[in-house]
Scaffold this active site. Sequence first.
Site, short mmCIF file in Angstrom:
data_model
loop_
_atom_site.label_atom_id
_atom_site.label_comp_id
_atom_site.label_asym_id
_atom_site.label_seq_id
_atom_site.Cartn_x
_atom_site.Cartn_y
_atom_site.Cartn_z
N HIS A 51 0.84 -1.19 0.00
CA HIS A 51 0.00 0.00 0.00
C HIS A 51 0.88 1.25 0.00
CE1 HIS A 51 -2.87 -3.02 1.44
NE2 HIS A 51 -3.80 -2.25 0.93
N ASP B 169 -3.94 -6.62 -7.99
CA ASP B 169 -4.28 -6.01 -6.71
C ASP B 169 -4.67 -4.57 -7.02
OD1 ASP B 169 -4.63 -5.64 -3.99
OD2 ASP B 169 -2.67 -6.45 -3.43
#
Length: 640
Positions: free
Chosen positions: A238, A321
């Site tokens: 992230h 993702d």
Amino acid sequence: MKISGIISVTVSLLAASIAQTPDDYVMDDCIKCQSVKCILSKMTVEEKITQKMIPEFRSWSVGSCGATSSVTVMNSEIASFLAKYKFGGAILFAPNTPQTQQTLVLVDDIQQANLQTNKIPLLITIDQEGGAVTRLGQGTMLPGNMAVGATRNPNYAFQTGQVIGEELSALGINTDHSPDADINTNPLNPVINVRSFGSDTSLVAEYATQYYKGLASKNIIATAKHFPGHGDTSADTHVLLPAATRSREYVYTHELVPFQSLIDNGIDMIMTAHIQYPSLDNTTLPSLTGGEIIAPATLSKVILTDILRGEMGFQGVVISDAMGMDAIITNFGRVDASRKAFIAGIDICLMPAIPTCLADPLMAVFDQIIAGVKQDIADGTYTMEELDASVTRILNLKKKYGILAYDGSNQAARIANALSVVGSADHKAIETQMANDAITLINNDPVRGIPLNIDANTKIAILMPQIGNEQQIASVTKTFTDLGITVSTIPFSYLNTQFSATAGQAQIDQATHVILGSQTNVNNPEVDGGSITTNPGTTNGWATTFPISAINYANSKNKPIFTISLRSPYEVANFVNSTTTLAAYGFKGYNSGVMMEPNIPAAIRVILGKVKPVGKLPVDIYSPVDKTTIAYPFGHGLTL
Ligand SMILES: *[C@@H]1O[C@H](CO)[C@@H](O)[C@H](O)[C@H]1NC(C)=O
Ligand SMILES: *[C@@H]1O[C@H](CO)[C@@H](O)[C@H](O)[C@H]1NC(C)=O
């Protein structure tokens, strides 16, 4: 009866003739026949490209681009966004799914908004992993994969998939981005940890495969993630672009093994990781931050096309993702990242941009990707054949799982069914059993340890980290109440207090016993630093220093102390002085009247002697002093 007879005759006539003359039919006929070839022939290039994108809308600002709020019901702006782009699917997050009936209605409304313009029904997807990553507000949370690994009962992995599958199916959600097939060999992993079944290759392969079979038994599309493996990294994608540095041979005999097992057993979707694997592919790409960097798996043709499809034989759908993660956009930009991903072999880009209002400049990203992919086709860096093959895989998947035959009728009956299935007593009973069987007894003083016997004089100091909304102290006291136990308790929440060596001592002084929660991944107090809330991998001074000092203080006052590891169990090697140490593998407590993860209650039942500990460590735990020495091996777990 008559009507359905006519329809089925019509459909079979269409199906019989479709092979010869698809051009005679409109898209409605192709959908009715469920002929993928026919559907593809009716799609524009733009529609093919947006079939390969899945947006989210967890929060939105209606009317203007002001403050956003959680999207729990459809609004006309999101409906027009869906109708405009004709996406392949939509992904839901926790803000979208607080309640069962509301979620079902939202899912119906998403499908209906799409059907205004797009005849091809949507994949409705979610990350409902069980344990730490769960999205349904009223579903069964389950104890999570690492807890399931600790039970050493592969049937619990199957049941995890089955329970989640039944709940998603009742809500109209057809795709779960689960199971996690990552092998958590890196104790410092900040993002996978308890989401993994453990550190052992064959255990992860077996349990992930069972979990997938449980989902498939309820007609839910499972997603193995994060290919080629996110378990051996110490950075969170992230935020950063991590590299997995193991040799090619190691990766083939470890990380890839669970994915191969899932492929061999027929899994239909695999999610990629934004991680560099130089031993698999060291091709470099220009980075927006300057210089060239090694392509992450999501953008690597060698990894996705040559290895995953070619060598490993995967024929299903490859999904990225989230494309909005910093790891990707900082280096490649939103638009180019999706273009490069498609070229590498990604079928679906998840969340290429996250607009939160109609006038959001991020809205332009979708048009820019469409234009960019058309340019790539014109330039020959991507071909119509590749685009068609990819869209065919997506449509075949929708056909296989009955999504092309989507039928949004009978909402009232479906709501009644969902209310009886989602979070049902049966599911909660399975959840409790799994959580009990996961509790792993690390060490125990045979005289002063388990069971903690309660009498009229007992006073228990409860020291817990209380992270975010998770009321861990309330989880402990609610468990006492549920067991019919009346005992005086002294709560101490240690997260939001400045660290001091004497914190919590007043509570221990007043108590006869101490129950202590510890939530961190690290096994060494000397690396404490950073924030436990935002990144449990790099913790603040409380993470291991507080539990260690509380344990030593309780000992100095001769108060038995029962320590529960609430997340990854790696820190337990610091707790040698604790009267009893347990690993529970789940940190979420009790919130707004709802018991969240079942792990803390299970640990309390074990501490009170109501349940015998039978769990076995699913990872090796290293010594905090010498990181190469194993303090508690995989398989460790005392019994009473
Ligand atoms: C890249 O990988 C190839 C093939 O594995 C190898 O021959 C080459 O030395 C590698 N290059 C670098 C810069 O590591
Ligand atoms: C355990 O207790 C002993 C005796 O009080 C102390 O010397 C030692 O530092 C403690 N160890 C840890 C890891 O807390």
